[in-house]
Write an enzyme that holds these catalytic residues in place. Structure first.
Site, PDB file in Angstrom:
ATOM      1  N   PHE A 118      36.119 -10.173 -10.060  1.00 42.48           N
ATOM      2  CA  PHE A 118      35.941  -9.652  -8.689  1.00 42.48           C
ATOM      3  C   PHE A 118      36.045 -10.744  -7.635  1.00 42.48           C
ATOM      4  O   PHE A 118      36.175 -10.480  -6.456  1.00 42.48           O
ATOM      5  CB  PHE A 118      34.637  -8.851  -8.563  1.00 42.48           C
ATOM      6  N   ASP A 146      15.720 -10.185 -23.787  1.00 45.39           N
ATOM      7  CA  ASP A 146      16.631  -9.086 -23.460  1.00 45.39           C
ATOM      8  C   ASP A 146      16.660  -8.108 -24.630  1.00 45.39           C
ATOM      9  O   ASP A 146      16.471  -8.495 -25.784  1.00 45.39           O
ATOM     10  CB  ASP A 146      18.040  -9.646 -23.203  1.00 45.39           C
ATOM     11  N   GLY A 164      19.121 -13.555 -14.535  1.00 42.31           N
ATOM     12  CA  GLY A 164      18.049 -14.086 -15.390  1.00 42.31           C
ATOM     13  C   GLY A 164      18.433 -15.404 -16.056  1.00 42.31           C
ATOM     14  O   GLY A 164      17.663 -16.376 -15.994  1.00 42.31           O
ATOM     15  N   GLU A 199      16.652 -12.460  -5.321  1.00 36.49           N
ATOM     16  CA  GLU A 199      17.578 -13.557  -5.595  1.00 36.49           C
ATOM     17  C   GLU A 199      18.804 -13.436  -4.685  1.00 36.49           C
ATOM     18  O   GLU A 199      19.347 -12.361  -4.539  1.00 36.49           O
ATOM     19  CB  GLU A 199      18.002 -13.510  -7.078  1.00 36.49           C
ATOM     20  N   ASN A 241      18.925  -4.943 -14.819  1.00 33.66           N
ATOM     21  CA  ASN A 241      19.964  -4.294 -14.022  1.00 33.66           C
ATOM     22  C   ASN A 241      19.388  -3.100 -13.254  1.00 33.66           C
ATOM     23  O   ASN A 241      18.510  -2.392 -13.751  1.00 33.66           O
ATOM     24  CB  ASN A 241      21.139  -3.865 -14.908  1.00 33.66           C
ATOM     25  N   LEU A 256      18.144  -6.100   0.649  1.00 33.42           N
ATOM     26  CA  LEU A 256      19.164  -5.063   0.871  1.00 33.42           C
ATOM     27  C   LEU A 256      19.912  -5.333   2.174  1.00 33.42           C
ATOM     28  O   LEU A 256      21.129  -5.188   2.252  1.00 33.42           O
ATOM     29  CB  LEU A 256      18.507  -3.667   0.938  1.00 33.42           C
ATOM     30  N   CYS A 292      26.923  -5.780  -6.793  1.00 35.61           N
ATOM     31  CA  CYS A 292      25.802  -5.530  -5.880  1.00 35.61           C
ATOM     32  C   CYS A 292      26.110  -4.957  -4.504  1.00 35.61           C
ATOM     33  O   CYS A 292      25.367  -4.089  -4.048  1.00 35.61           O
ATOM     34  CB  CYS A 292      24.999  -6.810  -5.740  1.00 35.61           C
ATOM     35  N   ALA A 294      18.411 -11.080 -19.503  1.00 33.53           N
ATOM     36  CA  ALA A 294      19.146 -12.340 -19.662  1.00 33.53           C
ATOM     37  C   ALA A 294      20.571 -12.174 -19.133  1.00 33.53           C
ATOM     38  O   ALA A 294      21.536 -12.506 -19.793  1.00 33.53           O
ATOM     39  CB  ALA A 294      19.157 -12.748 -21.143  1.00 33.53           C
ATOM     40  N   GLY A 295      20.676 -11.631 -17.919  1.00 33.96           N
ATOM     41  CA  GLY A 295      22.003 -11.358 -17.362  1.00 33.96           C
ATOM     42  C   GLY A 295      22.488 -12.455 -16.437  1.00 33.96           C
ATOM     43  O   GLY A 295      22.084 -13.613 -16.555  1.00 33.96           O
TER      44      GLY A 295
HETATM   45  P1  NAD Z   1      22.891  -7.878 -15.791  1.00 30.13           P
HETATM   46  O1  NAD Z   1      23.312  -6.506 -16.139  1.00 30.13           O
HETATM   47  O2  NAD Z   1      23.856  -9.004 -15.931  1.00 30.13           O
HETATM   48  O3  NAD Z   1      21.584  -8.266 -16.611  1.00 30.13           O
HETATM   49  C1  NAD Z   1      20.480  -7.438 -16.732  1.00 30.13           C
HETATM   50  C2  NAD Z   1      19.958  -7.553 -18.155  1.00 30.13           C
HETATM   51  O4  NAD Z   1      18.716  -6.860 -18.269  1.00 30.13           O
HETATM   52  C3  NAD Z   1      20.873  -6.937 -19.222  1.00 30.13           C
HETATM   53  O5  NAD Z   1      21.273  -7.937 -20.134  1.00 30.13           O
HETATM   54  C4  NAD Z   1      20.016  -5.853 -19.884  1.00 30.13           C
HETATM   55  O6  NAD Z   1      20.253  -5.715 -21.265  1.00 30.13           O
HETATM   56  C5  NAD Z   1      18.615  -6.368 -19.599  1.00 30.13           C
HETATM   57  N1  NAD Z   1      17.579  -5.338 -19.689  1.00 30.13           N
HETATM   58  C6  NAD Z   1      17.558  -4.102 -19.132  1.00 30.13           C
HETATM   59  N2  NAD Z   1      16.408  -3.475 -19.409  1.00 30.13           N
HETATM   60  C7  NAD Z   1      15.679  -4.314 -20.172  1.00 30.13           C
HETATM   61  C8  NAD Z   1      14.387  -4.224 -20.764  1.00 30.13           C
HETATM   62  N3  NAD Z   1      13.619  -3.154 -20.606  1.00 30.13           N
HETATM   63  N4  NAD Z   1      13.953  -5.272 -21.496  1.00 30.13           N
HETATM   64  C9  NAD Z   1      14.715  -6.368 -21.653  1.00 30.13           C
HETATM   65  N5  NAD Z   1      15.938  -6.521 -21.101  1.00 30.13           N
HETATM   66  C10 NAD Z   1      16.420  -5.501 -20.356  1.00 30.13           C
HETATM   67  O7  NAD Z   1      22.377  -7.796 -14.268  1.00 30.13           O
HETATM   68  P2  NAD Z   1      22.349  -8.996 -13.203  1.00 30.13           P
HETATM   69  O8  NAD Z   1      23.688  -9.158 -12.590  1.00 30.13           O
HETATM   70  O9  NAD Z   1      21.665 -10.163 -13.816  1.00 30.13           O
HETATM   71  O10 NAD Z   1      21.418  -8.353 -12.080  1.00 30.13           O
HETATM   72  C11 NAD Z   1      20.042  -8.179 -12.284  1.00 30.13           C
HETATM   73  C12 NAD Z   1      19.410  -7.802 -10.961  1.00 30.13           C
HETATM   74  O11 NAD Z   1      19.581  -8.864 -10.010  1.00 30.13           O
HETATM   75  C13 NAD Z   1      20.013  -6.562 -10.297  1.00 30.13           C
HETATM   76  O12 NAD Z   1      19.000  -5.862  -9.639  1.00 30.13           O
HETATM   77  C14 NAD Z   1      20.968  -7.134  -9.269  1.00 30.13           C
HETATM   78  O13 NAD Z   1      21.157  -6.270  -8.167  1.00 30.13           O
HETATM   79  C15 NAD Z   1      20.242  -8.392  -8.826  1.00 30.13           C
HETATM   80  N6  NAD Z   1      21.093  -9.480  -8.348  1.00 30.13           N
HETATM   81  C16 NAD Z   1      22.271  -9.760  -8.978  1.00 30.13           C
HETATM   82  C17 NAD Z   1      23.042 -10.840  -8.530  1.00 30.13           C
HETATM   83  C18 NAD Z   1      24.346 -11.180  -9.194  1.00 30.13           C
HETATM   84  O14 NAD Z   1      25.030 -12.044  -8.678  1.00 30.13           O
HETATM   85  N7  NAD Z   1      24.729 -10.579 -10.301  1.00 30.13           N
HETATM   86  C19 NAD Z   1      22.584 -11.636  -7.479  1.00 30.13           C
HETATM   87  C20 NAD Z   1      21.370 -11.326  -6.873  1.00 30.13           C
HETATM   88  C21 NAD Z   1      20.613 -10.251  -7.324  1.00 30.13           C
HETATM   89  C1  UGA Z   2      26.690 -11.446  -3.218  1.00 32.09           C
HETATM   90  C2  UGA Z   2      25.953 -12.246  -2.160  1.00 32.09           C
HETATM   91  O1  UGA Z   2      26.836 -13.221  -1.603  1.00 32.09           O
HETATM   92  C3  UGA Z   2      24.731 -12.936  -2.752  1.00 32.09           C
HETATM   93  O2  UGA Z   2      23.985 -13.581  -1.711  1.00 32.09           O
HETATM   94  C4  UGA Z   2      23.832 -11.896  -3.420  1.00 32.09           C
HETATM   95  O3  UGA Z   2      22.738 -12.513  -4.034  1.00 32.09           O
HETATM   96  C5  UGA Z   2      24.645 -11.156  -4.469  1.00 32.09           C
HETATM   97  O4  UGA Z   2      25.798 -10.537  -3.833  1.00 32.09           O
HETATM   98  C6  UGA Z   2      23.880 -10.040  -5.108  1.00 32.09           C
HETATM   99  O5  UGA Z   2      22.913  -9.563  -4.582  1.00 32.09           O
HETATM  100  O6  UGA Z   2      24.368  -9.642  -6.158  1.00 32.09           O
HETATM  101  P1  UGA Z   2      28.429 -12.031  -5.144  1.00 32.09           P
HETATM  102  O7  UGA Z   2      28.646 -10.557  -5.194  1.00 32.09           O
HETATM  103  O8  UGA Z   2      28.193 -12.751  -6.406  1.00 32.09           O
HETATM  104  O9  UGA Z   2      27.188 -12.369  -4.180  1.00 32.09           O
HETATM  105  O10 UGA Z   2      29.685 -12.726  -4.480  1.00 32.09           O
HETATM  106  P2  UGA Z   2      30.217 -12.898  -2.975  1.00 32.09           P
HETATM  107  O11 UGA Z   2      30.695 -14.266  -2.823  1.00 32.09           O
HETATM  108  O12 UGA Z   2      29.275 -12.392  -1.978  1.00 32.09           O
HETATM  109  O13 UGA Z   2      31.500 -11.956  -3.008  1.00 32.09           O
HETATM  110  C7  UGA Z   2      31.385 -10.551  -3.090  1.00 32.09           C
HETATM  111  C8  UGA Z   2      32.752  -9.933  -2.890  1.00 32.09           C
HETATM  112  O14 UGA Z   2      33.179 -10.113  -1.535  1.00 32.09           O
HETATM  113  C9  UGA Z   2      33.852 -10.554  -3.763  1.00 32.09           C
HETATM  114  O15 UGA Z   2      34.703  -9.551  -4.223  1.00 32.09           O
HETATM  115  C10 UGA Z   2      34.575 -11.480  -2.809  1.00 32.09           C
HETATM  116  O16 UGA Z   2      35.922 -11.693  -3.169  1.00 32.09           O
HETATM  117  C11 UGA Z   2      34.457 -10.716  -1.503  1.00 32.09           C
HETATM  118  N1  UGA Z   2      34.543 -11.586  -0.311  1.00 32.09           N
HETATM  119  C12 UGA Z   2      33.602 -12.520  -0.075  1.00 32.09           C
HETATM  120  C13 UGA Z   2      35.587 -11.406   0.572  1.00 32.09           C
HETATM  121  O17 UGA Z   2      36.471 -10.541   0.382  1.00 32.09           O
HETATM  122  N2  UGA Z   2      35.647 -12.206   1.683  1.00 32.09           N
HETATM  123  C14 UGA Z   2      34.714 -13.154   1.952  1.00 32.09           C
HETATM  124  O18 UGA Z   2      34.834 -13.841   3.000  1.00 32.09           O
HETATM  125  C15 UGA Z   2      33.660 -13.318   1.048  1.00 32.09           C
END
Ligand code: NAD
Ligand code: UGA
Length: 471
Positions: A340, A34, A14, A167, A91, A223, A278, A10-11
């Site tokens: 960030f 979660d 999610g 995502e 995560n 990636l 990420c 539920a991050g």
């Molecule tokens: P997050 O840390 O915010 O959330 C992950 C959650 O999963 C946590 O709350 C944790 O407690 C829970 N968890 C872990 N193991 C568990 C289990 N066994 N059962 C139940 N809950 C469990 O992470 P996030 O930012 O949501 O990222 C999740 C994934 O999505 C990562 O792989 C990340 O790379 C990817 N992602 C993140 C973003 C972003 O913007 N944050 C965007 C695209 C993809």
């Molecule tokens: C990034 C990607 O944009 C998403 O498509 C992807 O799903 C996600 O990572 C992920 O996999 O977690 P996010 O990290 O949330 O998203 O935010 P961004 O807007 O990409 O910014 C990332 C970092 O780059 C920030 O620190 C931002 O300030 C910086 N940034 C972004 C710059 O310095 N310049 C830019 O022109 C854009």
């Protein structure tokens, strides 16, 4: 036919993703589970300002869907048992110890989720990778699930299909990105499972935006997408340094190159280096994969993107020290912004953590402000980084917090802008110049202030990538 969907995790991904799915698929039930009880309590909090994730538009969606067809709970096993489809959205940080430490993804949460699914699922279950994962993780998940099937009785009806559905949302625009994505990517082999997942998205996304590939292309595309985005930021940041030496202005350069439709104007904003949970982890994960396949030149190529990012942060810190006469002891510096990027309360890998730590190592006294990140979170993040990665003693450092920029700036020697929050764009510089200690400085690492206004107020200005104001 599916009725119930479970999301493990539920991050930041999610929670918002399931909120949008629940809104667009009103006939399905979504259970977000979660292991973190405190987080689930926050998702269930009646006060919508206390949700664990801040995203524009999220409060309204939660208000509409929660306890209708969207539920947050810690009842992991029962929600898995009842689910027809399970998203794994846990995560996947970088491993900190052991083989691959510092580069490989730590898959322990993916493995534990897979084991819990293997034990508790009933009937046919579609398991969807939502987390960002190293290429071929779907094989690991499949193996864990199929080992579990071996222990089942012969008449067990338990079966699984594994799909990849990465995502692409960015924080700060998550709801908009989920509502109107550039594309939806589904990787898999089981055509029926792909169709079932596709059907969910077809509730609001045009078919031509839904791309179906094999599992490995889908995992690798995620990636690669992050690596390309981060590479653009490192590229423009490298040019910002040249601007400062040549009289060029990075904002003009970004505009000029971005008008070339082959280059495009997105992700050309220079800054203090990319942060967030990420980019760094996903590139390093790619680097690790390359090394495993002995593709050392490819690994080095991508590693440079991260090196350039580290260098950009260090160079900003060094400029601050140099402009403040090479000495920060007995100096008060106001840090504007800790998230960030703007419009999120996420501080993971924020450039502010690194730049602030370097300034503290010079004995500076820092005052932190951020409109969406509270003092507790800043303290925890700083303490965690300083204790794990430096020889500094957190308790001996001069750190304080304030909600008001003008109060914080009383007798300050410098203001450093590290997050591009709107409210930092038009500060009352003439008032600030009166209350700061002389000679006052503004270091704008995001290039957001009106440089004329700052300079007319008598404050010295350094602005990232702006060679026109740097003597
Ligand atoms: P997050 O840390 O915010 O959330 C992950 C959650 O999963 C946590 O709350 C944790 O407690 C829970 N968890 C872990 N193991 C568990 C289990 N066994 N059962 C139940 N809950 C469990 O992470 P996030 O930012 O949501 O990222 C999740 C994934 O999505 C990562 O792989 C990340 O790379 C990817 N992602 C993140 C973003 C972003 O913007 N944050 C965007 C695209 C993809
Ligand atoms: C990034 C990607 O944009 C998403 O498509 C992807 O799903 C996600 O990572 C992920 O996999 O977690 P996010 O990290 O949330 O998203 O935010 P961004 O807007 O990409 O910014 C990332 C970092 O780059 C920030 O620190 C931002 O300030 C910086 N940034 C972004 C710059 O310095 N310049 C830019 O022109 C854009």
């Amino acid at each position: 036919m599916i009725n119930k969907i479970c999301c493990i995790g539920a991050g930041f991904v999610g929670g918002p993703t399931m909120a949008v799915l629940a809104n667009k698929c009103p006939n399905l039930e979504f259970n977000v589970v979660d292991i973190n009880k405190e987080k689930i309590e926050k998702w269930n909090n009646n006060n919508l300002d206390e949700l664990p994730v801040y995203e524009p538009g999220l409060k309204d969606l939660i208000n509409k869907q929660r306890n209708k067809n969207l539920f947050f709970s810690t009842e992991i096993t029962s929600c898995i048992s009842e689910a027809d489809m399970i998203f794994i959205s846990v995560n996947t940080p970088i491993k900190t110890t052991g083989i691959g430490a510092g580069q490989a993804s730590d898959l322990k949460w993916v493995e534990s989720s897979s084991r819990t699914i293997a034990e508790n699922a009933k009937g046919h279950t579609i398991v969807v990778e939502k987390s960002t994962l190293p290429v071929r993780t779907a094989k690991v998940i499949k193996d864990i699930l199929s080992f579990a099937l071996k222990n089942e009785s012969i008449d067990s009806k338990k079966t699984f299909s594994v799909l990849s559905n990465p995502e692409f949302l960015a924080e700060g625009t998550a709801i908009e990105d989920l509502t109107n994505p550039d594309r939806i990517l589904i990787g898999g082999e089981d055509l029926a499972a792909i169709e079932t997942l596709k059907k969910l998205y077809l509730n609001w996304i045009p078919e031509e935006k839904i791309v179906c590939t094999n599992l490995w292309s889908s995992e690798l595309s995620k990636l690669t997408s992050n690596a390309f985005l981060a590479q653009r930021i490192s590229s423009i940041n490298s040019i910002s340094a040249i601007c400062e030496h040549t009289g060029a202005d990075i904002q003009e350069v970004s505009l000029a190159i971005g008008l070339d439709s082959r280059i495009g104007d997105k992700f050309l904003k220079t800054g203090p280096g990319f942060g967030g949970s990420c980019f760094k982890k996903d590139i390093l994960n790619l680097v690790y994969l390359c090394k495993q396949f002995n593709l050392n030149e490819v690994a080095e190529y991508w590693e440079k993107v991260v090196e350039m990012n580290n260098w950009q942060r260090k160079r900003i810190y060094k400029i601050i020290v140099e402009k403040l006469f090479g000495n920060l002891s007995e100096k008060k510096i106001v840090i504007l912004g800790f998230a960030f990027k703007a419009n999120t309360n996420d501080t993971r890998e924020s450039a502010a953590i690194h730049i602030a730590t370097d300034l503290l190592s010079e004995s500076a006294s820092l005052v932190f402000l951020d409109p969406k990140v509270n003092d507790k979170q800043i303290k925890e993040e700083m303490n965690n980084y300083i204790s794990n990665y430096t020889s500094l003693k957190f308790s001996e450092l001069k750190i304080s917090f304030c909600d008001d920029i003008y109060e914080a700036s009383q007798d300050a020697d410098a203001i450093v802008i590290l997050t591009e929050w709107d409210e930092y764009k038009n500060l009352n510089w003439s008032n600030l110049s009166k209350i700061m200690r002389s000679p006052p400085w503004v270091f704008d690492a995001r290039g957001i202030v009106n440089k004329k206004n700052v300079r007319n107020s008598g404050i010295n200005l350094w602005m990232i990538g702006d060679g026109t104001i740097i003597e």
